[in-house]
Enzyme design. Structure first.
Site, mmCIF file in Angstrom:
data_model
loop_
_atom_site.group_PDB
_atom_site.id
_atom_site.type_symbol
_atom_site.label_atom_id
_atom_site.label_comp_id
_atom_site.label_asym_id
_atom_site.label_seq_id
_atom_site.Cartn_x
_atom_site.Cartn_y
_atom_site.Cartn_z
ATOM 1 N N ASP A 66 0.815 -1.211 0.000
ATOM 2 C CA ASP A 66 0.000 0.000 0.000
ATOM 3 C C ASP A 66 0.854 1.269 0.000
ATOM 4 O O ASP A 66 2.072 1.216 0.177
ATOM 5 C CB ASP A 66 -0.978 -0.002 1.187
ATOM 6 C CG ASP A 66 -0.311 -0.397 2.510
ATOM 7 O OD1 ASP A 66 0.933 -0.447 2.564
ATOM 8 O OD2 ASP A 66 -1.043 -0.642 3.487
ATOM 9 N N ASP A 134 -7.860 -2.258 14.139
ATOM 10 C CA ASP A 134 -9.269 -2.532 13.789
ATOM 11 C C ASP A 134 -9.375 -3.764 12.884
ATOM 12 O O ASP A 134 -10.362 -3.940 12.191
ATOM 13 C CB ASP A 134 -9.905 -1.303 13.118
ATOM 14 C CG ASP A 134 -9.212 -0.922 11.811
ATOM 15 O OD1 ASP A 134 -8.185 -1.552 11.459
ATOM 16 O OD2 ASP A 134 -9.701 0.010 11.129
ATOM 17 N N HIS A 136 -7.583 -4.415 10.259
ATOM 18 C CA HIS A 136 -7.297 -4.224 8.829
ATOM 19 C C HIS A 136 -5.975 -4.883 8.458
ATOM 20 O O HIS A 136 -5.080 -5.036 9.297
ATOM 21 C CB HIS A 136 -7.335 -2.743 8.431
ATOM 22 C CG HIS A 136 -6.159 -1.899 8.828
ATOM 23 N ND1 HIS A 136 -6.253 -0.867 9.735
ATOM 24 C CD2 HIS A 136 -4.861 -1.907 8.432
ATOM 25 C CE1 HIS A 136 -5.078 -0.286 9.856
ATOM 26 N NE2 HIS A 136 -4.203 -0.901 9.090
ATOM 27 N N GLU A 141 -9.782 -1.610 5.252
ATOM 28 C CA GLU A 141 -10.475 -1.294 6.494
ATOM 29 C C GLU A 141 -11.772 -2.103 6.598
ATOM 30 O O GLU A 141 -12.249 -2.647 5.584
ATOM 31 C CB GLU A 141 -10.802 0.208 6.522
ATOM 32 C CG GLU A 141 -9.577 1.116 6.478
ATOM 33 C CD GLU A 141 -8.840 1.175 7.824
ATOM 34 O OE1 GLU A 141 -9.115 0.362 8.717
ATOM 35 O OE2 GLU A 141 -7.985 2.067 7.974
HETATM 36 C C1 GLP Z 1 -0.754 0.578 8.631
HETATM 37 C C2 GLP Z 1 -0.421 -0.250 7.403
HETATM 38 C C3 GLP Z 1 -0.614 -1.743 7.645
HETATM 39 C C4 GLP Z 1 0.008 -2.134 8.960
HETATM 40 C C5 GLP Z 1 -0.642 -1.383 10.091
HETATM 41 C C6 GLP Z 1 -0.093 -1.770 11.467
HETATM 42 O O1 GLP Z 1 -2.068 0.992 8.683
HETATM 43 N N1 GLP Z 1 -1.179 0.132 6.247
HETATM 44 O O2 GLP Z 1 -0.053 -2.471 6.570
HETATM 45 O O3 GLP Z 1 -0.119 -3.526 9.157
HETATM 46 O O4 GLP Z 1 -0.404 -0.002 9.880
HETATM 47 O O5 GLP Z 1 1.070 -1.074 11.719
HETATM 48 P P1 GLP Z 1 2.085 -1.364 12.890
HETATM 49 O O6 GLP Z 1 2.858 -2.566 12.450
HETATM 50 O O7 GLP Z 1 2.935 -0.138 12.965
HETATM 51 O O8 GLP Z 1 1.292 -1.603 14.115
#
Ligand code: GLP
Length: 239
Positions: A66, A134, A136, A141
C-alpha cells in the site's frame, strides 16, 4: 491457518528464516512486503543475511501492499521512502524490481494495473503482513469486500489516530490510500502475519475467532491454505 505464540525476537527470526529459505530455494522469488513498525525487525535480519552473503536480492522482485495518496517517494512518510530506508537501500536489490503502489499521478488507473503486474511476474510467493488495531490488513479497512483487488480507499478514523505517531501533527496523516485488496493478498501462495502488543489483542481475536465477514478484514486469512499468524503473549491474550 496456523497461530504461533512466540516472543517478539523469535517471531522476527522465524519470519526472516521463512524468507531466507525461500530466497535460497528460489533466488528469483517474488516477495510481498509490508510497512508499519511490525516488520522492521524482520527487515533488519534480512539486511544482515544479505550482508553476510547468506542470500542475495539481485534477482528478487518485490510488491508492497500500500501507499498513502498524495505522498511521493521523496516524502519521508511515504511507504516507498520507508521501504528504501528500512530495506532496499541496504541490500543488493535492483530498485527497478521493487514495486510500491503509486500515491501520486493517475492513481486509479495505476491501481488497476497493479494486480496485472503481480500476475505477470507469476504471483507473490511469500507475503508478509502486519495487522491494524481494527483488524485491517494493508489498508483494507472494515467494510472492504472480500473479493477486492488493488484500489483507492479511505483510511478509517481509528487508523489515522494509530498512524499519527509517525507524523508531526494528526492533520498531516493522509486520509486516503492505495491498497492491494483482500483478494490480491489471498492470491499470494504463502502468507505470514505478525502482531505484537496488547493493542493488537482485540484485532487478533477478531481475526482468529470473530465473525468471518467484512467487519473483520483479517478474518479472510482463515481461508488461506498456507497462512501462519505469529503473535506474542500480549497480542494472544484474548484468544
Ligand atoms: C498501517 C499499514 C498496515 C500495517 C498497520 C499496522 O495501517 N497500512 O499495513 O499492518 O499499519 O502497523 P504497525 O505494524 O505499525 O502496528
Amino acid at each position: 491457518m496456523e497461530v504461533k505464540v512466540l516472543k517478539s525476537e523469535q517471531i522476527n527470526r522465524a519470519i526472516a528464516d521463512t524468507f531466507i529459505e525461500l530466497i535460497k530455494k528460489n533466488p528469483k522469488a517474488v516477495l510481498g512486503l509490508a510497512t508499519g513498525s511490525s516488520p522492521v525487525g524482520v527487515y533488519q535480519l534480512l539486511v544482515k543475511a544479505n550482508k553476510e552473503g547468506v542470500i542475495s536480492f539481485k534477482d528478487i522482485t518485490t510488491f508492497n501492499l500500500d501507499e498513502y495518496v498524495g505522498l511521493d517517494g521523496s516524502n519521508d512518510q511515504s511507504y516507498r521512502y520507508f521501504m528504501n530506508y528500512n530495506l532496499f537501500d541496504h541490500v543488493d536489490i535492483d530498485k527497478k524490481n521493487t514495486n510500491v503502489p503509486s500515491g501520486v499521478g493517475d492513481i486509479e488507473a495505476l491501481a488497476k494495473e497493479y494486480d496485472k503486474k503481480i500476475a505477470a511476474h507469476g504471483g507473490i510467493d511469500l507475503q508478509i503482513l502486519g495487522l491494524g488495531s481494527d483488524c485491517h490488513i494493508a489498508f483494507n479497512e472494515p467494510g472492504t469486500p472480500f473479493d477486492s483487488l488493488t484500489h483507492v480507499t479511505d483510511i478509517a478514523e481509528s487508523t489515522i489516530k494509530d498512524n499519527a505517531r509517525f507524523f508531526a501533527r494528526i492533520e498531516d496523516v493522509p486520509t486516503k490510500a492505495v491498497t492491494m485488496g483482500l483478494r490480491s493478498i489471498m492470491n499470494a501462495r504463502k502468507i505470514v502475519l505478525l502482531a505484537t502488543g496488547k493493542n493488537k489483542a482485540q484485532a487478533v481475536y477478531d481475526l482468529v475467532k470473530g465473525s468471518q465477514d467484512e467487519s473483520h478484514p483479517g478474518s479472510i486469512l482463515r481461508d488461506h491454505p498456507d497462512c501462519t499468524i505469529y503473535v506474542d503473549e500480549d497480542a494472544a491474550s484474548l484468544l
